[in-house]
Write a protein that holds these residues in place. Structure first.
Motif, mmCIF file in Angstrom:
data_model
loop_
_atom_site.group_PDB
_atom_site.id
_atom_site.type_symbol
_atom_site.label_atom_id
_atom_site.label_comp_id
_atom_site.label_asym_id
_atom_site.label_seq_id
_atom_site.Cartn_x
_atom_site.Cartn_y
_atom_site.Cartn_z
ATOM 1 N N ILE A 134 45.692 -9.642 4.386
ATOM 2 C CA ILE A 134 44.552 -9.243 5.211
ATOM 3 C C ILE A 134 44.735 -7.844 5.791
ATOM 4 C CG2 ILE A 134 45.336 -10.170 7.421
ATOM 5 C CD1 ILE A 134 42.471 -11.290 7.764
ATOM 6 N N SER A 201 37.498 -16.052 1.845
ATOM 7 C CA SER A 201 38.797 -16.227 2.512
ATOM 8 C C SER A 201 39.942 -15.874 1.574
ATOM 9 C CB SER A 201 38.974 -17.674 2.975
ATOM 10 O OG SER A 201 38.034 -17.992 3.954
ATOM 11 N N MET A 205 43.258 -14.213 2.745
ATOM 12 C CA MET A 205 44.319 -15.185 3.055
ATOM 13 C C MET A 205 45.026 -15.733 1.811
ATOM 14 S SD MET A 205 43.906 -15.557 6.452
ATOM 15 C CE MET A 205 44.532 -17.150 6.916
ATOM 16 N N GLY A 258 48.742 -13.671 6.728
ATOM 17 C CA GLY A 258 48.067 -14.944 6.459
ATOM 18 C C GLY A 258 48.857 -16.138 6.977
#
Length: 289
Positions: A134, A201, A205, A258
């Motif tokens: 991220i 996501s 992640m 993450g």
């Protein structure tokens, strides 16, 4: 080092930390209401299977177009649709239950995806796909994540009552609203929202952690609020706190971002399971006494 240096400076001094915070907050606010609805539908394990099942599509896109954001997003969506269709096909035409069919396809998808990425990209790309990064999120990925967040929130707000009733008792929803247009589509709309949130996501992640920020705050909220109306905003708040605290933890300890976010969210859930107001260890012991 002052408290401000610990808690605020990482986000004021570095642009990549600001982008990571915005992305993590958007994922938390967008995904946690879906986590509450998944809990209501008793399908958290199916969501976990889906988050891993997108891997072959991402791997094929990686083979064709490298680390292209939109190609990997499209590949993930197509893979999720194929896996969901195959799971429904197997559960209806064989003796396998739906959860067993998802488990079979999830393990197969994970193995195929890991093999494909290992062949072309090696261990560095494999780690990126499995665990995400991220902190390396760029402007295009940030726009994708915030766009998915806005679409999810508007859809949930517009169809909130139908989602809740369908989650509690899908058969009642279909019977009571048999004459209303779109009633039978609630499951498909929910699945589509879940799928695009998992794919978004994944960009931040990774496939192994994508579900963590979606489900863990929802599980924690379950121990503090009795109603769905109370759980949803509480889960969103807990998810936002976990995103912020996880990034601070990652910045100061060098733990990958993450896993750090998921560690904080998991810690909140464990504490809530012990000390929460409803259904926790303390609440159950107090009720027996």
């Amino acid at each position: 080092m002052s408290l401000a240096d610990v808690l605020v400076s990482p986000f004021t001094d570095y642009a990549f930390m600001k982008r990571a915070l915005v992305a993590a907050m958007a994922l938390a606010i967008s995904g946690t209401p879906l986590g509450v609805l998944m809990m209501l539908r008793r399908m958290t394990l199916v969501g976990d299977a889906l988050s891993h099942a997108i891997l072959p599509g991402i791997a094929v896109a990686f083979f064709v177009a490298g680390l292209s954001l939109w190609a990997m997003t499209l590949g993930g969506v197509i893979a999720a649709l194929i896996v969901a269709g195959l799971a429904a096909f197997l559960s209806r035409l064989t003796d396998l239950k739906e959860d067993a069919a998802f488990a079979l396809l999830y393990l197969l998808s994970l193995a195929v995806g890991v093999a494909l990425i290992s062949i072309k990209g090696g261990s560095a790309h494999l780690m990126h796909v499995l665990f995400g990064n991220i902190l390396a999120i760029d402007q295009d990925t940030l726009m994708l994540v915030t766009g998915v967040c806005c679409l999810s929130l508007f859809t949930i707000a517009a169809l909130y009552r139908r989602f809740v009733i369908d989650g509690f008792d899908g058969a009642f929803m279909r019977t009571a609203g048999a004459q209303r247009r779109g009633v039978g589509l609630m499951g498909l709309v929910f699945f589509a929202l879940l799928m695009i949130n998992l794919v978004a996501s994944f960009q931040a992640m990774g496939t192994l952690m994508a579900l963590g920020l979606m489900v863990l705050p929802a599980l924690a909220a379950h121990f503090w609020a009795k109603t769905i109306d109370g759980m949803m905003p509480l889960a969103m708040g807990l998810g936002a706190v976990a995103a912020y605290a996880g990034l601070v933890l990652s910045y100061h300890t060098a733990i990958p971002s993450g896993p750090a976010i998921v560690l904080v969210a998991g810690g909140m859930t464990v504490v809530s399971a012990v000390l929460g107001r409803f259904g926790s260890v303390v609440a159950c012991v107090g009720r027996k006494n």
